[in-house]
Design a protein around this motif. Structure first.
Motif, PDB file in Angstrom:
ATOM      1  N   VAL A  24       0.835  -1.207   0.000  1.00  0.00           N
ATOM      2  CA  VAL A  24       0.000   0.000   0.000  1.00  0.00           C
ATOM      3  C   VAL A  24       0.864   1.248   0.000  1.00  0.00           C
ATOM      4  CG1 VAL A  24      -1.722   1.313   1.306  1.00  0.00           C
ATOM      5  CG2 VAL A  24      -1.939  -1.170   1.109  1.00  0.00           C
ATOM      6  N   SER A  25       1.929   1.240   0.780  1.00  0.00           N
ATOM      7  CA  SER A  25       2.820   2.390   0.855  1.00  0.00           C
ATOM      8  C   SER A  25       3.449   2.689  -0.495  1.00  0.00           C
ATOM      9  CB  SER A  25       3.915   2.153   1.899  1.00  0.00           C
ATOM     10  OG  SER A  25       3.354   1.883   3.161  1.00  0.00           O
ATOM     11  N   LEU A  26       3.928   1.646  -1.185  1.00  0.00           N
ATOM     12  CA  LEU A  26       4.543   1.846  -2.482  1.00  0.00           C
ATOM     13  C   LEU A  26       3.549   2.373  -3.507  1.00  0.00           C
ATOM     14  CD1 LEU A  26       6.826  -1.318  -2.734  1.00  0.00           C
ATOM     15  CD2 LEU A  26       7.553   1.051  -2.388  1.00  0.00           C
ATOM     16  N   VAL A  27       2.327   1.862  -3.476  1.00  0.00           N
ATOM     17  CA  VAL A  27       1.303   2.333  -4.404  1.00  0.00           C
ATOM     18  C   VAL A  27       1.036   3.821  -4.197  1.00  0.00           C
ATOM     19  CG1 VAL A  27      -1.142   2.192  -4.992  1.00  0.00           C
ATOM     20  CG2 VAL A  27       0.196   0.108  -4.735  1.00  0.00           C
ATOM     21  N   LEU A  28       0.895   4.220  -2.931  1.00  0.00           N
ATOM     22  CA  LEU A  28       0.609   5.621  -2.638  1.00  0.00           C
ATOM     23  C   LEU A  28       1.763   6.534  -3.021  1.00  0.00           C
ATOM     24  CD1 LEU A  28      -1.227   5.309   0.803  1.00  0.00           C
ATOM     25  CD2 LEU A  28      -2.220   5.879  -1.409  1.00  0.00           C
ATOM     26  N   LEU A 134      -9.662   3.262   8.943  1.00  0.00           N
ATOM     27  CA  LEU A 134      -8.873   4.431   8.592  1.00  0.00           C
ATOM     28  C   LEU A 134      -8.877   5.449   9.726  1.00  0.00           C
ATOM     29  CD1 LEU A 134     -10.105   4.962   4.922  1.00  0.00           C
ATOM     30  CD2 LEU A 134      -8.080   3.717   5.682  1.00  0.00           C
ATOM     31  N   LYS A 135      -7.959   6.385   9.663  1.00  0.00           N
ATOM     32  CA  LYS A 135      -7.886   7.473  10.633  1.00  0.00           C
ATOM     33  C   LYS A 135      -7.984   8.786   9.873  1.00  0.00           C
ATOM     34  CE  LYS A 135      -4.902   9.336  14.325  1.00  0.00           C
ATOM     35  NZ  LYS A 135      -4.239  10.485  13.666  1.00  0.00           N
ATOM     36  N   PHE A 136      -8.921   9.629  10.287  1.00  0.00           N
ATOM     37  CA  PHE A 136      -9.133  10.932   9.654  1.00  0.00           C
ATOM     38  C   PHE A 136      -8.529  12.024  10.522  1.00  0.00           C
ATOM     39  CE2 PHE A 136     -11.768  14.801   9.598  1.00  0.00           C
ATOM     40  CZ  PHE A 136     -11.531  15.213   8.296  1.00  0.00           C
ATOM     41  N   ASP A 137      -7.743  12.889   9.901  1.00  0.00           N
ATOM     42  CA  ASP A 137      -7.145  14.027  10.604  1.00  0.00           C
ATOM     43  C   ASP A 137      -7.507  15.317   9.876  1.00  0.00           C
ATOM     44  OD1 ASP A 137      -4.918  13.185  12.787  1.00  0.00           O
ATOM     45  OD2 ASP A 137      -5.011  11.674  11.203  1.00  0.00           O
ATOM     46  N   TYR A 138      -7.862  16.331  10.671  1.00  0.00           N
ATOM     47  CA  TYR A 138      -8.131  17.656  10.119  1.00  0.00           C
ATOM     48  C   TYR A 138      -7.298  18.679  10.887  1.00  0.00           C
ATOM     49  CZ  TYR A 138     -10.359  22.166   9.410  1.00  0.00           C
ATOM     50  OH  TYR A 138     -10.578  23.500   9.156  1.00  0.00           O
ATOM     51  N   SER A 167      -5.281   8.178   6.831  1.00  0.00           N
ATOM     52  CA  SER A 167      -4.175   7.238   6.988  1.00  0.00           C
ATOM     53  C   SER A 167      -4.723   5.849   7.305  1.00  0.00           C
ATOM     54  CB  SER A 167      -3.213   7.700   8.092  1.00  0.00           C
ATOM     55  OG  SER A 167      -3.890   7.822   9.334  1.00  0.00           O
ATOM     56  N   TYR A 168      -3.861   4.860   7.158  1.00  0.00           N
ATOM     57  CA  TYR A 168      -4.267   3.472   7.391  1.00  0.00           C
ATOM     58  C   TYR A 168      -3.385   2.860   8.467  1.00  0.00           C
ATOM     59  CZ  TYR A 168      -4.995  -1.518   6.541  1.00  0.00           C
ATOM     60  OH  TYR A 168      -5.256  -2.863   6.701  1.00  0.00           O
ATOM     61  N   TYR A 177      -0.536   7.116   4.014  1.00  0.00           N
ATOM     62  CA  TYR A 177      -1.515   8.198   4.143  1.00  0.00           C
ATOM     63  C   TYR A 177      -1.581   9.016   2.856  1.00  0.00           C
ATOM     64  CZ  TYR A 177       2.462  11.358   4.733  1.00  0.00           C
ATOM     65  OH  TYR A 177       3.627  12.064   4.535  1.00  0.00           O
ATOM     66  N   VAL A 178      -2.679   9.719   2.702  1.00  0.00           N
ATOM     67  CA  VAL A 178      -2.853  10.721   1.644  1.00  0.00           C
ATOM     68  C   VAL A 178      -3.431  11.970   2.296  1.00  0.00           C
ATOM     69  CG1 VAL A 178      -3.120   9.110  -0.288  1.00  0.00           C
ATOM     70  CG2 VAL A 178      -5.117   9.772   1.068  1.00  0.00           C
ATOM     71  N   SER A 179      -3.092  13.152   1.747  1.00  0.00           N
ATOM     72  CA  SER A 179      -3.586  14.388   2.338  1.00  0.00           C
ATOM     73  C   SER A 179      -3.713  15.473   1.281  1.00  0.00           C
ATOM     74  CB  SER A 179      -2.662  14.877   3.462  1.00  0.00           C
ATOM     75  OG  SER A 179      -1.420  15.316   2.949  1.00  0.00           O
TER      76      SER A 179
END
Length: 237
Positions: A24-28, A134-138, A167-168, A177-179
């Protein structure tokens, strides 16, 4: 204590989690790089951070960073910052920082370059919440920046920024993670959006390594054809 050598099922399970995190990390990381494989410029932001827990709610942070441009051949800027964070509740946190920035600019007679000083103050209000796996951050940020002049400090820009991150967290050492970070310049409107994908690697209980790929998308003016690589090392104790 379990003997891993005599427990193939446990080994298989741990391996599955580990490879899943790596995959997953490599894909992102690869996806944004594919989109910007033709970038005219590749930059590197590398830094080290230290977080010290003072009390159950208070913590202090020190970060330093170097930013390179022109295919990682020129030091574009270097910075250092200090800040304090306070945990309001389980999900809410506030923090305040001072950042010193030295940025490479043309000198007054346009014959060469010099590093000009900037002083930035910013305050964050952060929220996090678990969404299924998943974890959501704002993060809401207000920042005000001043450019040092020979006579006095000159206010150069003030921004309000809204950052959203997914993030996962999992049982492996790898947390992908993506942001997206939206930049709103007070008085002028939205002018920039920063898209990032990365992975945080837990080396041990106190040390983490973060690797990311990102780009700044200009909402006003011409678009820069540039891709940035981020490498950060953090110590927390």
């Amino acid at each position: 204590m379990h003997n891993l050598g005599n427990n193939p099922a446990l080994i298989k399970g741990l391996s599955r989690y580990w490879f899943r995190g790596v995959y997953v990390s490599l894909v992102l990381l690869v996806l944004p790089m594919m989109g910007y494989s033709q970038a005219a410029d590749i930059g590197l932001w590398s830094g080290v951070g230290v977080e010290k827990k003072i009390t159950k709610k208070w913590s202090a942070n020190i970060n330093v960073q170097s930013r390179f441009t022109d295919n990682i051949s020129i030091l574009k800027a270097y910075l250092g910052e200090v800040g304090l964070s306070y945990k309001l509740t389980k999900h809410w946190e506030v923090s305040g920082y001072y950042r010193y920035i030295a940025r490479r600019k043309k000198n007054e007679d346009k014959t060469g370059y010099e590093y000009r000083s900037y002083n930035r103050f910013y305050a964050d209000l952060a929220y996090d919440h678990k969404l299924w796996k998943l974890k959501f951050d704002y993060r809401l940020r207000y920042q005000n920046q001043f450019q040092d002049d020979e006579s006095a400090a000159e206010n150069s820009s003030s921004y309000i920024r809204n950052k959203f991150e997914l993030s996962y967290p999992n049982k492996s050492r790898f947390t992908p993670y993506v942001s997206t970070d939206f930049f709103y310049e007070i008085g002028n409107g939205f002018d920039q959006m920063r898209n990032k994908a990365g992975v945080e690697i837990a080396l041990n209980k106190h040390h983490k390594l973060e690797i990311s790929g990102f780009t700044d998308y200009r909402l006003i003016g011409s678009q820069e054809n540039r891709f940035l690589i981020g490498v950060g090392y953090k110590v927390k104790f």
